[in-house]
Enzyme design. Sequence first.
Site, PDB file in Angstrom:
ATOM      1  N   ASP A 188       0.849  -1.189   0.000  1.00  0.00           N
ATOM      2  CA  ASP A 188       0.000   0.000   0.000  1.00  0.00           C
ATOM      3  C   ASP A 188       0.886   1.242   0.000  1.00  0.00           C
ATOM      4  O   ASP A 188       1.850   1.323   0.759  1.00  0.00           O
ATOM      5  CB  ASP A 188      -0.899  -0.012   1.245  1.00  0.00           C
ATOM      6  CG  ASP A 188      -1.942   1.083   1.181  1.00  0.00           C
ATOM      7  OD1 ASP A 188      -2.935   0.918   0.450  1.00  0.00           O
ATOM      8  OD2 ASP A 188      -1.757   2.126   1.847  1.00  0.00           O
ATOM      9  N   ILE A 189       0.571   2.187  -0.881  1.00  0.00           N
ATOM     10  CA  ILE A 189       1.351   3.430  -0.927  1.00  0.00           C
ATOM     11  C   ILE A 189       0.952   4.288   0.278  1.00  0.00           C
ATOM     12  O   ILE A 189      -0.238   4.530   0.503  1.00  0.00           O
ATOM     13  CB  ILE A 189       1.111   4.196  -2.246  1.00  0.00           C
ATOM     14  CG1 ILE A 189       1.452   3.296  -3.448  1.00  0.00           C
ATOM     15  CG2 ILE A 189       1.944   5.481  -2.287  1.00  0.00           C
ATOM     16  CD1 ILE A 189       1.187   3.932  -4.809  1.00  0.00           C
ATOM     17  N   ASN A 196      -2.594  12.673  -3.516  1.00  0.00           N
ATOM     18  CA  ASN A 196      -3.565  13.130  -4.517  1.00  0.00           C
ATOM     19  C   ASN A 196      -4.069  14.536  -4.204  1.00  0.00           C
ATOM     20  O   ASN A 196      -4.216  15.367  -5.094  1.00  0.00           O
ATOM     21  CB  ASN A 196      -4.753  12.165  -4.579  1.00  0.00           C
ATOM     22  CG  ASN A 196      -4.508  11.027  -5.551  1.00  0.00           C
ATOM     23  OD1 ASN A 196      -3.729  11.163  -6.498  1.00  0.00           O
ATOM     24  ND2 ASN A 196      -5.150   9.904  -5.321  1.00  0.00           N
ATOM     25  N   HIS A 201      -4.898  14.381  -9.204  1.00  0.00           N
ATOM     26  CA  HIS A 201      -5.072  12.967  -9.560  1.00  0.00           C
ATOM     27  C   HIS A 201      -4.214  12.520 -10.735  1.00  0.00           C
ATOM     28  O   HIS A 201      -3.851  11.350 -10.827  1.00  0.00           O
ATOM     29  CB  HIS A 201      -6.547  12.667  -9.807  1.00  0.00           C
ATOM     30  CG  HIS A 201      -7.314  12.507  -8.532  1.00  0.00           C
ATOM     31  ND1 HIS A 201      -7.850  13.581  -7.853  1.00  0.00           N
ATOM     32  CD2 HIS A 201      -7.596  11.417  -7.780  1.00  0.00           C
ATOM     33  CE1 HIS A 201      -8.434  13.153  -6.743  1.00  0.00           C
ATOM     34  NE2 HIS A 201      -8.292  11.838  -6.682  1.00  0.00           N
ATOM     35  N   ASP A 205      -1.953   9.364 -10.624  1.00  0.00           N
ATOM     36  CA  ASP A 205      -1.940   8.231 -11.566  1.00  0.00           C
ATOM     37  C   ASP A 205      -0.505   7.891 -11.985  1.00  0.00           C
ATOM     38  O   ASP A 205      -0.123   6.719 -12.064  1.00  0.00           O
ATOM     39  CB  ASP A 205      -2.753   8.575 -12.825  1.00  0.00           C
ATOM     40  CG  ASP A 205      -4.259   8.513 -12.561  1.00  0.00           C
ATOM     41  OD1 ASP A 205      -4.648   8.050 -11.467  1.00  0.00           O
ATOM     42  OD2 ASP A 205      -5.029   8.920 -13.452  1.00  0.00           O
ATOM     43  N   GLU A 232      -4.723   2.290  -4.307  1.00  0.00           N
ATOM     44  CA  GLU A 232      -3.255   2.359  -4.250  1.00  0.00           C
ATOM     45  C   GLU A 232      -2.666   1.089  -3.646  1.00  0.00           C
ATOM     46  O   GLU A 232      -1.566   1.087  -3.129  1.00  0.00           O
ATOM     47  CB  GLU A 232      -2.815   3.606  -3.462  1.00  0.00           C
ATOM     48  CG  GLU A 232      -3.110   3.599  -1.967  1.00  0.00           C
ATOM     49  CD  GLU A 232      -4.486   4.126  -1.605  1.00  0.00           C
ATOM     50  OE1 GLU A 232      -5.410   4.061  -2.451  1.00  0.00           O
ATOM     51  OE2 GLU A 232      -4.659   4.575  -0.460  1.00  0.00           O
TER      52      GLU A 232
END
Length: 326
Positions: A188-189, A196, A201, A205, A232
């Site tokens: 998980d980031i 974001n 966004h 991405d 994420e």
Amino acid sequence: MTSATTPPLGQKLTAMIKPCPRLLVVDDHSIHAQALLEIFQRDHDVIIASSGAQAFEICRSSLPDLIILDAVMPGTDGLEVCRKLKTDQDTKDIPVILLIAWDDPEAETKAMEAGAVDIITKPINPAIGRARVNAHLTLKAQSNLLQSLAFVDGLTGVANRHRFDEGLEAEWRRCRRLITPLALLMIDIDNFKKFNDCYGHLVGDACLQEVAAILKGQIGRSHDLLARYGGEKFVCLLPDIYFDGALKKAEAMVQAVRDRAMPHTASKTASVVTISMGVAVTIPGPDRQPNALVSIVEAQLHEAKRRGRNQVCGQELAGYFSNSLK
Ligand SMILES: [Mg+2]
């Protein structure tokens, strides 16, 4: 960071149509085979076989992109060859065009019933022959593209959740049968919502794409599977690897993302993008379902977050074959 745009479908399709597709021509008359060779050799890699048996042999060594098959041959005729090709797992998806006599209307029905995708009548009109072959090669490329899109995450290009679910079931069964360990990594980031909010966004991405590329660079074996789990979150399925090996792999991933030093000024953890990871390893036993591995890895990921992120937490599952875990 890489661009957040992915190639349009048309470009992907063009890339999937080979510049020189491989055609297998099967005809017992060498004069007919020669005529077909002359029609197709300019734009195709043509292989000639003079019997069904020879055609099967060629298919075993390297699969053609399309087969042109004479319906009338001594021994196993073209209809029978076509039926056999359509029942074999390796050859069933290769388009087969059957060559039939122009004055035999029943042959067309029989050809379609045998699984042919189309027919060409003899004597062959070269322009029609080329047009039909090219149409079917394009259709095949389109079908391959759709099939691959169904398993790929559109943004990052790694496998999608659907592919992961299938991979987990299949590897679980395989590792259970072979009594070999299966490792699941969940990634998980860290502070991604803040990323974001801070950068927008589109940059978000691009960050997902970059992290996916880094993770992909860390898994070396062809049977390892990296997939986007959602948002994420990514998952990595590593068969035949013990707990220590899986932990090392996870720690290398955490370090590789941190070392890329993508700025993240809103992060509470560091000033760069980091990831947290959970690791779970087990030798699948009959008393447990694959979801048990997912639950444990989620709990370990949660623990890595709780301890301050940018790190790995792992657990090996004692179970049916726990004594075999090293
Ligand atoms: Mg013949």
